[in-house]
Design an enzyme around this catalytic site. Sequence first.
Site, PDB file in Angstrom:
ATOM      1  N   GLY B 250     -57.012 -54.214  -7.119  1.00 44.91           N
ATOM      2  CA  GLY B 250     -58.451 -54.440  -7.184  1.00 44.91           C
ATOM      3  C   GLY B 250     -59.060 -54.075  -8.534  1.00 44.91           C
ATOM      4  N   HIS B 251     -60.333 -54.318  -8.663  1.00 39.12           N
ATOM      5  CA  HIS B 251     -61.002 -54.088  -9.951  1.00 39.12           C
ATOM      6  C   HIS B 251     -61.049 -52.599 -10.301  1.00 39.12           C
ATOM      7  CE1 HIS B 251     -65.166 -54.461  -7.718  1.00 39.12           C
ATOM      8  NE2 HIS B 251     -64.415 -53.528  -7.204  1.00 39.12           N
ATOM      9  N   ASN B 252     -60.887 -52.333 -11.584  1.00 43.63           N
ATOM     10  CA  ASN B 252     -60.985 -50.972 -12.151  1.00 43.63           C
ATOM     11  C   ASN B 252     -59.795 -50.080 -11.815  1.00 43.63           C
ATOM     12  OD1 ASN B 252     -63.544 -52.043 -12.527  1.00 43.63           O
ATOM     13  ND2 ASN B 252     -64.558 -50.620 -11.165  1.00 43.63           N
TER      14      ASN B 252
END
Lengths: 340, 340, 340
Positions: B250-252
């Site tokens: 996922g993001h980050n």
Amino acid sequence: MADPRFYSVRGPFTLAEIADIAGAEIDPDADRDRRFSDVGPLHTADAETVTFLDNKAYVETFAESRAGACIIHPRYADQAPAGMALLKTPNPYAGYARVAQAFHPGEAPEPGIHPSASVEPSATLGDGCVVEAGAVVLARAEIGERCRIGPNAVVGEGVVLGDDTTVGACASLSHCLIGKRVRIYPGVRIGQDGFGFAMSRSGHEKVPQLGRVIIHDDVEIGANATIDRGAGPDTIIGPGCMIDNLVQIGHNVQLGQGCVIVAQVGISGSSKLGDMVVVGGQAGIAGHVRIGDGVQVAAQTGVMRDLESGKAYGGTPSVPIRDWHRQTVALAKLIGRRSD
Amino acid sequence: MADPRFYSVRGPFTLAEIADIAGAEIDPDADRDRRFSDVGPLHTADAETVTFLDNKAYVETFAESRAGACIIHPRYADQAPAGMALLKTPNPYAGYARVAQAFHPGEAPEPGIHPSASVEPSATLGDGCVVEAGAVVLARAEIGERCRIGPNAVVGEGVVLGDDTTVGACASLSHCLIGKRVRIYPGVRIGQDGFGFAMSRSGHEKVPQLGRVIIHDDVEIGANATIDRGAGPDTIIGPGCMIDNLVQIGHNVQLGQGCVIVAQVGISGSSKLGDMVVVGGQAGIAGHVRIGDGVQVAAQTGVMRDLESGKAYGGTPSVPIRDWHRQTVALAKLIGRRSD
Amino acid sequence: MADPRFYSVRGPFTLAEIADIAGAEIDPDADRDRRFSDVGPLHTADAETVTFLDNKAYVETFAESRAGACIIHPRYADQAPAGMALLKTPNPYAGYARVAQAFHPGEAPEPGIHPSASVEPSATLGDGCVVEAGAVVLARAEIGERCRIGPNAVVGEGVVLGDDTTVGACASLSHCLIGKRVRIYPGVRIGQDGFGFAMSRSGHEKVPQLGRVIIHDDVEIGANATIDRGAGPDTIIGPGCMIDNLVQIGHNVQLGQGCVIVAQVGISGSSKLGDMVVVGGQAGIAGHVRIGDGVQVAAQTGVMRDLESGKAYGGTPSVPIRDWHRQTVALAKLIGRRSD
């Protein structure tokens, strides 16, 4: 009725013809010449449509259906609405499958290679193949007769496809030998390197993957599923296996005949499944285990050991299915709940 | 022997050369000039083939193998069949990796851009690159030397690839900076928007995702895996990470150095893994957790909290691995079973 | 600041303008004309950057942030660092979403069909469409206005796309009707056959899949997700649903309005979800179940039965979420551990 935008339809067929196709019995007083124009679902079918009942959860919908005919197990016959012709068989779903195939045999697309496709000169294609727009067929690939290579799909160097095999849009194949009548869905990845490396703090060492993927006849492989090639031995999918979407099959895995692998299952490297094994959705099978013929694995099960032929398992780590149900009941009791 | 349809082979090599490559010892009385023509699996290897034994489950197969030579841990030496040359090392799998690489260094394809590929004029390619049929390289992409862009792959606008990086068939990259010697498998998706929106009954509000994906050198990303770009910070994959098929990142998310992420794992947004973390297949990691260096997470584990460096965990929700085993035993006892 | 390689930026905007966009309040003595040039994360934002605080885990980072302005819930106002302008709102994430959209409205690419794309003559495209390199649009497809068909994507025969819908790189669509403003990410597979066959030892009998996929307006479908078409009924995704990467949706599934389906979830055939259902990552939903409006399903849950509206569930098999937490505590006690 099936949307004509997407489906053409054969027919009409008479009730007698449909009974014959389905392997079903009709009542002696039924109108054998009544004509039907398509198949359709219980709740939307009309008087010209043949439907089926296979799941007891839908008996009420059946009882209210306006379908002209229904393929059913004889046990539900007395709940049929008035005016519905009954096609009775102990295997209504298989009967429906054949009737639906008769109405919808599928289109045979015009053979040929789309001008935007790339086919290397050393590749060979049998008669009647279709290579759709943007598809790529690399050097020395050998493609059988009447194969269909979908738009933007890639058939890698030296890959072999048997007759009547289809490769879906944007799928990619390498290092594999594929049988006849295999249906490869869009986005499938077959034959890439397995996950093989020697772990080390100074950098994991890649192990060349030197085997192949062997896929036998009549296999179906769902969208975006991945099947890695063997590390040295081959990865083997037995005849007639049905593999659902987003399934992962690791290097050296062997599946016997007729296995059913539901969506998002993962099978780790070097595990061997017998014939007619059914693995429920999202279940995981560890590496190097052996699973006997006819085993049934419940959805989300975590299999870490060999499983005995003919038995059913559930839970993580997997236990015989009855023990898993007992664990569920015991856990409910532990917190003062009744499990029902 | 590896299928010549798919693999070419170097060699032959002498036993002494192979010992040198593997970092293994041979017996003083072994025939140092004996020649070998390939590597192969224990159960199919013949007198001209080098094999290896790394998993004690296969000691019996080893004892019956007809391989001419085997890379093994010294502890198994006395179970070797007669006539087999032994290559003894404490790390047989790493030794085999290097020997297999020597026989199969891989083909260097002819550099060039296939006529059916689309490369925007503002993109730059280093010397020795291969852009295969149907591949698309968009504006301002910067591709290093000796990169290989597979058939029907897409390199997005402004994307940077380091030297010797390969992009598999039908993969797509956007909003990312990729290091050297990175192996991106077919169907990988890197750099698309993360799953970011403000929930509301009147319609979820999309949050622009403004970060990038940064992938360091020597990373491997398996088929059909997905790595979303950061929402504002970047998504970062540390050097030498091995990511298997169908993994979701996922993001980050940040991964340290040398992490091993097995197939179908999901790592939710903003979680941070240290160095050399191993996550077993189908495990899930919730958002915003921190996992220390060297943590081992068992397959199918559900991680909802921070995990301490150097420890192993299992279960959903995750507990120390010994506690998870104890829970399994306790559950078996609850229903009157013995867990073994 | 967002990487100019990938993002262009509008602005600058004044504090007053930003407050207006965010629907936030500013202090009476704040400098309403102070100008800001971009949005950015808490820990890297500088004096010209607007950031936000939405997760209490990051309050410390907030207290040390050098951002010029921050969109926050009023409850955290007293922990702000000196000199930071505060934009107070009860919904800081939604406020940030709108501000980020103002700075980064996205590029409108130049309309047109890339010369390497294949568009069948019988397909229709509305004004302002972009068909990127290698994309394929098959016969009779109907594409609305301002749609974007990504590189190497495939729009199948007869497929309908509403206005302002985007199809990501290498995605493929068939047998589907898609609404307006739908965002289909790279590698998505929509409309292929469902997993339908009558099982038999003599060979599983394929059941023709004769339905469609209907996707309503404002839906987002994550990378490499798969949505099978209906078997006879349609597969339906309600308006505003957010579907994450690698999700599997089986044939005949129906999702209501505004559902949020997190990565790697699997929803089996014929299950029906109400409105605003949230399903956590890697959860699985069996076939033929009904899930009421507003249900929340925890990550990795295994749902095998109908679930009541407005309630939360966890565990495999699923139980009310409080019971699942109690089971966790009870298991910890069983082995002499305290769960905290």
